[in-house]
Design a protein around this motif. Structure first.
Motif, mmCIF file in Angstrom:
data_model
loop_
_atom_site.group_PDB
_atom_site.id
_atom_site.type_symbol
_atom_site.label_atom_id
_atom_site.label_comp_id
_atom_site.label_asym_id
_atom_site.label_seq_id
_atom_site.Cartn_x
_atom_site.Cartn_y
_atom_site.Cartn_z
ATOM 1 N N GLY A 172 0.800 -1.218 0.000
ATOM 2 C CA GLY A 172 0.000 0.000 0.000
ATOM 3 C C GLY A 172 0.832 1.266 0.000
ATOM 4 O O GLY A 172 0.298 2.356 0.248
ATOM 5 N N SER A 205 3.061 -5.795 6.480
ATOM 6 C CA SER A 205 2.271 -4.775 7.165
ATOM 7 C C SER A 205 1.677 -3.814 6.142
ATOM 8 O O SER A 205 2.129 -3.745 4.996
ATOM 9 N N THR A 206 0.668 -3.087 6.561
ATOM 10 C CA THR A 206 -0.005 -2.129 5.685
ATOM 11 C C THR A 206 0.550 -0.733 5.925
ATOM 12 O O THR A 206 0.697 -0.310 7.080
ATOM 13 N N PRO A 223 -9.307 -0.947 2.622
ATOM 14 C CA PRO A 223 -9.097 -2.293 3.176
ATOM 15 C C PRO A 223 -9.365 -3.418 2.175
ATOM 16 O O PRO A 223 -8.692 -4.456 2.220
ATOM 17 N N ASP A 224 -10.319 -3.235 1.269
ATOM 18 C CA ASP A 224 -10.599 -4.289 0.289
ATOM 19 C C ASP A 224 -9.417 -4.484 -0.655
ATOM 20 O O ASP A 224 -9.074 -5.624 -1.019
ATOM 21 N N ILE A 226 -6.264 -3.792 0.072
ATOM 22 C CA ILE A 226 -5.216 -4.415 0.889
ATOM 23 C C ILE A 226 -5.472 -5.912 1.024
ATOM 24 O O ILE A 226 -4.546 -6.739 0.926
ATOM 25 N N HIS A 227 -6.729 -6.281 1.214
ATOM 26 C CA HIS A 227 -7.072 -7.697 1.384
ATOM 27 C C HIS A 227 -6.717 -8.500 0.138
ATOM 28 O O HIS A 227 -6.207 -9.628 0.236
ATOM 29 N N GLN A 230 -3.012 -9.042 0.139
ATOM 30 C CA GLN A 230 -2.639 -10.034 1.150
ATOM 31 C C GLN A 230 -2.936 -11.448 0.663
ATOM 32 O O GLN A 230 -2.120 -12.363 0.835
ATOM 33 N N TYR A 246 0.368 -11.377 8.137
ATOM 34 C CA TYR A 246 0.016 -9.999 7.806
ATOM 35 C C TYR A 246 -0.961 -9.458 8.836
ATOM 36 O O TYR A 246 -1.651 -10.206 9.533
ATOM 37 N N ASP A 248 -4.222 -7.483 10.371
ATOM 38 C CA ASP A 248 -5.639 -7.356 10.055
ATOM 39 C C ASP A 248 -5.874 -6.019 9.349
ATOM 40 O O ASP A 248 -5.497 -4.959 9.852
ATOM 41 N N ARG A 249 -6.501 -6.070 8.180
ATOM 42 C CA ARG A 249 -6.667 -4.844 7.384
ATOM 43 C C ARG A 249 -7.549 -3.821 8.086
ATOM 44 O O ARG A 249 -7.393 -2.609 7.886
ATOM 45 N N SER A 252 -5.455 -1.994 10.660
ATOM 46 C CA SER A 252 -4.654 -0.981 9.963
ATOM 47 C C SER A 252 -5.512 0.215 9.576
ATOM 48 O O SER A 252 -5.045 1.365 9.600
#
Length: 607
Positions: A172, A205-206, A223-224, A226-227, A230, A246, A248-249, A252
């Motif tokens: 990200g 990590s984010t 977050p979507d 990032i998911h 991941q 990793y 949790d989005r 973060s």
């Protein structure tokens, strides 16, 4: 050198994260990673001298009894005298087997000499942080390392005998593309393929934009998105020797909201607390929907905090001055977009960040090659004058909640604090030669337990007892100390003896002598006493008449019984006591007692 620092930290009796002694080598970092808030606000670099660190290390180790020491700073490998200091520590504490571990270090600073020095005592963990998978993105964030350096460092670590290496990456980041994500995959696969049989722990990590950094104006990814990244990394790095972890989005996401939040978020914190939020870093307690409801109740659109900010507008933290100027941060942001590096100012080129002029500070670099400190070595001898001593100890009160391993660790650290010359095992992971013969169940007190300890040289038993008395945790006491003049033998034991009485705070009326005598009579009158119990998820059936050897009423509120040592399929002591007394386990106080030698033969014949 004059900054206050703790040299006697609290030592937990249970195992915790970062369970080791730590000393601060330096403050500040001028590497200039553009995502790092600490690297900006703690400028300039100020390193402690080697003599100061030597003194601090001695105080911390003496006060804690830790077996591992971690010199920490924002960039530990950049400390000017790092090789001299590690060599000094290893030499000084070799007999005490104090291992040295470094936090995440830069690839270029992890030299072969440093690796060889660290492995002289014990192989602690190594962590390197490329942060980004591609050279282009590392230029964007000003992480000045290339892929070849990463591969060579991994090779040095594994060739020196390590079996595990940790890698840190972020996803990200500003200007990141799918090519950069696949570069993480390619880099990890290359390392894994070159070093078969070695373990790689990859932490993802984010990226969270932080105030007072060149990236404080950037947007944080949804977050979507990032998911999806991941999942891609997890799927493509599915390898037997590569483990991917990793964050949790949604955690973060909250970090990003509060990182660049304003005063309106105070009401959100209060509302979330009223709704039951707490311990959010523990995944089993984190409840994302609770936070969504808290934001909604306060009328705040939390996703708006993740947006890109206008560099020409005021920010919620614009009134706070950390020394680094706004012009410098804007300049660094522009250089990031052009993929231009900024050199480390400790190399002699001032980047005009504003810290030194505004705060009136200058970098303080420790002198190197301070040989006078290196010659202060402890005399080591190969002569063997070791002796074994036997401790009889008790574990009562709150100490009963220490597990067997926690008790062993607490005793070892108390002995180190007491200055006892412990003998250690050989090999890659030396441990003090301490033998605890019985693993007393958690929650059960004990008296007269036996522990054997090997010392490098003789120490008078009364001196051992006095030294340990001042260092042991509350609830652990030394009852007797003796030197073993003959070959060490485990204490004979064919059964375990326990005492049951009402737990503190429980009404003892249900355990009067009449009731106890009735329980004993009922037990002996029954031809069998079958019970079912569960151990390790498996249900067993046992006959207590074959396990409980003697059951005796000692006084109006005390019952004693002996249990035959019959193996792992024996019910837990608390279960046996609960079934005999027909009471819940929490209502009973259970104490393990020593079995007198005169009773040993009779118990053997009974068993």
């Amino acid at each position: 050198n004059t900054a206050p620092c703790g040299d006697a930290p609290l030592v937990p009796y249970v195992q915790t994260v970062h369970d080791r002694a730590q000393i601060e080598m330096a403050r500040g970092c001028t590497r200039g990673c553009r995502f790092c808030m600490a690297g900006m606000i703690y400028r300039p670099v100020r390193e402690k001298s080697i003599s100061c660190l030597q003194s601090l290390a001695g105080k911390v180790l003496a006060a804690t009894g830790y077996e591992e020491l971690s010199p920490v700073s924002l960039s530990a490998g950049d400390y000017a005298g790092i090789n001299d200091f590690i060599r000094l520590l290893i030499t000084r504490y070799r007999d005490d087997r104090v291992a040295i571990s470094l936090p995440s270090v830069r690839v270029a600073t992890l030299t072969q000499d440093m690796i060889q020095e660290i492995k002289r005592v014990r192989k602690t963990g190594f962590t390197i942080a490329p942060e980004a998978g591609s050279p282009r993105l590392r230029r964007v964030i000003n992480k000045g390392i290339d892929e070849q350096e990463i591969l060579e460092t991994a090779a040095r670590v594994f060739d020196a005998g390590w079996k595990l290496l940790k890698l840190y990456f972020m996803i990200g980041l500003p200007t990141e593309t799918s090519h950069d994500i696949h570069a993480i995959i390619d880099l990890c696969r290359t390392i894994a393929d070159r070093h078969r049989g070695k373990q790689l722990n990859v932490s993802i990590s984010t990226f969270v934009p932080k105030p007072h950094t060149p990236f404080q104006w950037e947007a944080q990814e949804h977050p979507d998105t990032i998911h999806e990244k991941q999942r891609l990394l997890k799927r493509r790095l599915h390898h037997g020797m590569v483990q991917v972890k990793y964050h949790d989005r949604f955690v973060s996401l909250l970090e990003g909201v509060f990182s660049r939040g304003d005063r309106r978020l105070g009401s959100v914190l209060q509302e979330a607390h009223r709704r039951g939020a707490g311990f959010e870093a523990w995944s089993e307690y984190f409840n994302y929907s609770l936070w969504c409801d808290a934001f909604a109740a306060c009328g705040i659109d939390f996703m708006s905090y993740l947006r890109e900010r206008d560099p020409d507008k005021l920010l919620p933290w614009s009134h706070i001055r950390c020394g680094v100027t706004l012009d410098f941060l804007k300049c660094e942001r522009e250089k990031a977009l052009r993929e231009e590096p900024t050199p480390d100012c400790r190399q002699g080129v001032c980047n005009e960040c504003g810290v030194c002029t505004q705060l009136g500070l200058t970098p303080e670099i420790a002198a190197t090659h301070q040989q006078p400190y290196l010659v202060q070595q402890v005399h080591h001898t190969s002569e063997n004058h070791s002796v074994w001593i036997r401790l009889h100890y008790s574990k009562t009160g709150t100490a009963r909640f220490l597990s067997h391993l926690e008790l062993s660790r607490a005793l070892a650290r108390a002995m180190r604090r007491a200055g006892l010359p412990l003998q250690y095992s050989q090999g890659f992971h030396p441990l003090p030669r301490i033998v605890l013969y019985n693993a007393v169940p958690v929650g059960i007190e004990c008296l007269g337990e036996v522990c054997d300890v090997e010392l490098r040289q003789p120490v008078a038993p009364h001196a051992v007892s006095a030294a340990l008395h001042a260092q042991l945790p509350p609830g652990i006491a030394i009852e007797a100390v003796s030197e073993l003049t003959k070959e060490r033998q485990p204490p004979p034991e064919n059964a375990h003896r326990y005492r049951i009485c009402p737990a503190p705070g429980c009404e003892p009326s249900w355990m009067d002598r009449t009731t106890l005598e009735q329980r004993v009579a009922d037990f002996y009158r029954m031809p069998t006493f079958p019970i079912t119990f569960v151990r390790n998820g498996i249900t067993y059936t046992a006959d207590l008449k074959k396990i409980v050897l003697h059951l005796t009423c000692r006084d109006p509120y005390t019952l004693e019984f002996d249990i035959a040592c019959t193996g792992s399929k024996t019910p837990k002591v608390a279960v046996i006591a609960s079934r005999i007394m027909k009471r819940d386990e929490h209502e009973l106080r259970i104490v393990k007692l020593p079995v007198p030698p005169s009773d040993t033969s009779s118990l053997r014949s009974t068993a």
